[in-house]
Design a protein around this motif. Structure first.
Motif, PDB file in Angstrom:
ATOM      1  N   ASN A  73      52.518  -6.143 -49.937  1.00 26.99           N
ATOM      2  CA  ASN A  73      52.521  -6.648 -51.314  1.00 26.99           C
ATOM      3  C   ASN A  73      52.140  -8.241 -51.062  1.00 26.99           C
ATOM      4  O   ASN A  73      51.321  -8.837 -51.716  1.00 26.99           O
ATOM      5  CB  ASN A  73      53.654  -6.276 -52.158  1.00 26.99           C
ATOM      6  CG  ASN A  73      53.480  -4.885 -52.443  1.00 26.99           C
ATOM      7  OD1 ASN A  73      52.501  -4.362 -52.384  1.00 26.99           O
ATOM      8  ND2 ASN A  73      54.577  -4.433 -52.940  1.00 26.99           N
ATOM      9  N   ALA A  74      53.227  -8.728 -50.296  1.00 29.39           N
ATOM     10  CA  ALA A  74      53.231 -10.272 -50.227  1.00 29.39           C
ATOM     11  C   ALA A  74      51.833 -10.909 -49.732  1.00 29.39           C
ATOM     12  O   ALA A  74      51.409 -11.646 -50.027  1.00 29.39           O
ATOM     13  CB  ALA A  74      54.364 -10.735 -49.267  1.00 29.39           C
ATOM     14  N   LYS A  75      51.078  -9.970 -48.707  1.00 30.61           N
ATOM     15  CA  LYS A  75      49.888 -10.625 -48.271  1.00 30.61           C
ATOM     16  C   LYS A  75      48.660  -9.852 -48.992  1.00 30.61           C
ATOM     17  O   LYS A  75      47.537 -10.253 -48.714  1.00 30.61           O
ATOM     18  CB  LYS A  75      49.572  -9.956 -46.819  1.00 30.61           C
ATOM     19  CG  LYS A  75      50.876 -10.784 -45.959  1.00 30.61           C
ATOM     20  CD  LYS A  75      50.669 -10.247 -44.683  1.00 30.61           C
ATOM     21  CE  LYS A  75      51.390 -10.988 -43.369  1.00 30.61           C
ATOM     22  NZ  LYS A  75      51.260 -10.656 -42.027  1.00 30.61           N
ATOM     23  N   ASN A  76      48.964  -9.190 -49.888  1.00 33.98           N
ATOM     24  CA  ASN A  76      47.975  -8.529 -50.953  1.00 33.98           C
ATOM     25  C   ASN A  76      46.869  -7.844 -49.772  1.00 33.98           C
ATOM     26  O   ASN A  76      45.584  -7.963 -50.037  1.00 33.98           O
ATOM     27  CB  ASN A  76      47.265  -9.357 -51.600  1.00 33.98           C
ATOM     28  CG  ASN A  76      47.032  -9.192 -53.191  1.00 33.98           C
ATOM     29  OD1 ASN A  76      47.797  -8.319 -53.646  1.00 33.98           O
ATOM     30  ND2 ASN A  76      45.955  -9.630 -53.611  1.00 33.98           N
ATOM     31  N   THR A  77      47.376  -7.116 -49.109  1.00 34.14           N
ATOM     32  CA  THR A  77      46.765  -6.440 -47.854  1.00 34.14           C
ATOM     33  C   THR A  77      46.945  -5.025 -47.631  1.00 34.14           C
ATOM     34  O   THR A  77      48.054  -4.492 -47.865  1.00 34.14           O
ATOM     35  CB  THR A  77      46.733  -7.126 -46.380  1.00 34.14           C
ATOM     36  OG1 THR A  77      46.308  -8.644 -46.760  1.00 34.14           O
ATOM     37  CG2 THR A  77      45.831  -6.409 -45.440  1.00 34.14           C
ATOM     38  N   ILE A  78      45.848  -4.089 -47.434  1.00 34.23           N
ATOM     39  CA  ILE A  78      46.202  -2.721 -47.337  1.00 34.23           C
ATOM     40  C   ILE A  78      45.701  -2.597 -45.772  1.00 34.23           C
ATOM     41  O   ILE A  78      44.755  -3.088 -45.181  1.00 34.23           O
ATOM     42  CB  ILE A  78      45.123  -1.705 -48.168  1.00 34.23           C
ATOM     43  CG1 ILE A  78      45.383  -2.001 -49.643  1.00 34.23           C
ATOM     44  CG2 ILE A  78      45.257  -0.400 -47.833  1.00 34.23           C
ATOM     45  CD1 ILE A  78      46.752  -1.413 -50.129  1.00 34.23           C
ATOM     46  N   TYR A  79      46.407  -1.699 -45.269  1.00 39.08           N
ATOM     47  CA  TYR A  79      46.146  -1.222 -43.761  1.00 39.08           C
ATOM     48  C   TYR A  79      45.764   0.121 -43.530  1.00 39.08           C
ATOM     49  O   TYR A  79      46.283   0.977 -44.291  1.00 39.08           O
ATOM     50  CB  TYR A  79      47.530  -1.610 -42.813  1.00 39.08           C
ATOM     51  CG  TYR A  79      47.834  -3.291 -42.923  1.00 39.08           C
ATOM     52  CD1 TYR A  79      48.780  -3.530 -43.951  1.00 39.08           C
ATOM     53  CD2 TYR A  79      47.427  -4.147 -42.228  1.00 39.08           C
ATOM     54  CE1 TYR A  79      49.517  -4.921 -43.746  1.00 39.08           C
ATOM     55  CE2 TYR A  79      47.717  -5.348 -42.397  1.00 39.08           C
ATOM     56  CZ  TYR A  79      48.677  -5.739 -43.127  1.00 39.08           C
ATOM     57  OH  TYR A  79      49.034  -7.060 -43.091  1.00 39.08           O
ATOM     58  N   LEU A  80      45.169   0.559 -42.610  1.00 39.90           N
ATOM     59  CA  LEU A  80      44.750   1.951 -42.231  1.00 39.90           C
ATOM     60  C   LEU A  80      45.052   2.026 -40.648  1.00 39.90           C
ATOM     61  O   LEU A  80      44.569   1.233 -39.830  1.00 39.90           O
ATOM     62  CB  LEU A  80      43.394   2.119 -42.441  1.00 39.90           C
ATOM     63  CG  LEU A  80      43.004   3.676 -41.936  1.00 39.90           C
ATOM     64  CD1 LEU A  80      43.647   4.592 -43.014  1.00 39.90           C
ATOM     65  CD2 LEU A  80      41.473   3.872 -41.980  1.00 39.90           C
ATOM     66  N   GLN A  81      46.310   2.356 -40.004  1.00 41.03           N
ATOM     67  CA  GLN A  81      46.485   2.532 -38.718  1.00 41.03           C
ATOM     68  C   GLN A  81      46.044   3.705 -38.244  1.00 41.03           C
ATOM     69  O   GLN A  81      46.409   4.676 -38.712  1.00 41.03           O
ATOM     70  CB  GLN A  81      48.052   2.437 -38.628  1.00 41.03           C
ATOM     71  CG  GLN A  81      48.433   2.724 -37.238  1.00 41.03           C
ATOM     72  CD  GLN A  81      48.054   1.702 -36.336  1.00 41.03           C
ATOM     73  OE1 GLN A  81      48.515   0.344 -36.528  1.00 41.03           O
ATOM     74  NE2 GLN A  81      47.646   1.912 -35.213  1.00 41.03           N
ATOM     75  N   MET A  82      45.263   3.683 -37.123  1.00 45.15           N
ATOM     76  CA  MET A  82      44.505   4.799 -36.791  1.00 45.15           C
ATOM     77  C   MET A  82      44.948   5.051 -35.360  1.00 45.15           C
ATOM     78  O   MET A  82      44.719   4.349 -34.375  1.00 45.15           O
ATOM     79  CB  MET A  82      42.965   4.449 -36.780  1.00 45.15           C
ATOM     80  CG  MET A  82      42.724   4.100 -38.288  1.00 45.15           C
ATOM     81  SD  MET A  82      40.622   4.144 -38.197  1.00 45.15           S
ATOM     82  CE  MET A  82      40.373   2.885 -37.183  1.00 45.15           C
ATOM     83  N   ASN A  83      45.632   6.162 -35.057  1.00 45.79           N
ATOM     84  CA  ASN A  83      46.051   6.443 -33.980  1.00 45.79           C
ATOM     85  C   ASN A  83      45.219   8.102 -33.440  1.00 45.79           C
ATOM     86  O   ASN A  83      44.758   8.642 -34.127  1.00 45.79           O
ATOM     87  CB  ASN A  83      47.554   6.679 -33.759  1.00 45.79           C
ATOM     88  CG  ASN A  83      48.380   5.838 -34.271  1.00 45.79           C
ATOM     89  OD1 ASN A  83      48.000   4.385 -33.935  1.00 45.79           O
ATOM     90  ND2 ASN A  83      49.524   5.876 -35.045  1.00 45.79           N
ATOM     91  N   SER A  84      45.439   8.228 -31.970  1.00 44.42           N
ATOM     92  CA  SER A  84      44.764   9.033 -31.355  1.00 44.42           C
ATOM     93  C   SER A  84      43.230   9.550 -31.988  1.00 44.42           C
ATOM     94  O   SER A  84      42.757  10.520 -32.194  1.00 44.42           O
ATOM     95  CB  SER A  84      45.608  10.615 -31.826  1.00 44.42           C
ATOM     96  OG  SER A  84      46.855  10.449 -31.527  1.00 44.42           O
ATOM     97  N   LEU A  85      42.606   8.344 -31.873  1.00 45.57           N
ATOM     98  CA  LEU A  85      41.144   8.222 -32.195  1.00 45.57           C
ATOM     99  C   LEU A  85      40.323   9.348 -31.462  1.00 45.57           C
ATOM    100  O   LEU A  85      40.549   9.430 -29.928  1.00 45.57           O
ATOM    101  CB  LEU A  85      40.609   6.883 -32.040  1.00 45.57           C
ATOM    102  CG  LEU A  85      41.369   6.116 -33.387  1.00 45.57           C
ATOM    103  CD1 LEU A  85      41.032   4.628 -33.162  1.00 45.57           C
ATOM    104  CD2 LEU A  85      40.437   6.252 -34.456  1.00 45.57           C
TER     105      LEU A  85
END
Length: 123
Positions: A73-85
């Motif tokens: 919230n503080a960074k106004n950022t959404i992340y997508l962590q992608m593992n086992s690609l």
């Protein structure tokens, strides 16, 4: 009006990990954000989504257990962590935002789109 900028794509070997970021400008608290991807010659498909205010999430079956969507919230950022690609994860990844806290998979429901970031997974 919300604006979105993706980053974090790149080239990775199968089994590796990447984290995509979607930086949002503007008031986002009442919005939901989704990640979509489009591979060459294929239609754009839903990957994951999160309700910014509620924090609830939803994933496509193809990425469930491997990908995690989250927000800062503080960074106004959404992340997508992608593992086992996997090689089949190779695509241009887009984040998109829609008004309202409900999560939907239809790309046509999203009002604002980022420019996309390329993810390439080598076998």
């Amino acid at each position: 009006q919300v604006q979105l900028v993706e980053s974090g794509g790149g080239l990775v070997e199968a089994g590796g990990s990447l984290r995509l970021s979607c930086a949002a400008s503007g008031r986002t608290f009442s919005w939901s954000v989704g990640w979509f991807r489009q591979a060459p010659g294929k239609e754009r498909e839903f990957v994951a989504a999160i309700s910014w205010s509620l924090g609830n999430t939803y994933y496509a079956d193809s990425v469930k257990g491997r990908f995690t969507i989250s927000r800062h919230n503080a960074k106004n950022t959404i992340y997508l962590q992608m593992n086992s690609l996997k090689p089949e994860d190779t695509a241009v990844y887009y984040c998109a935002a829609k008004v309202g806290v409900g999560i939907v998979q239809r790309s046509s429901s999203y009002d604002t789109w980022g420019q996309g970031t390329q993810v390439t997974v080598s076998s």
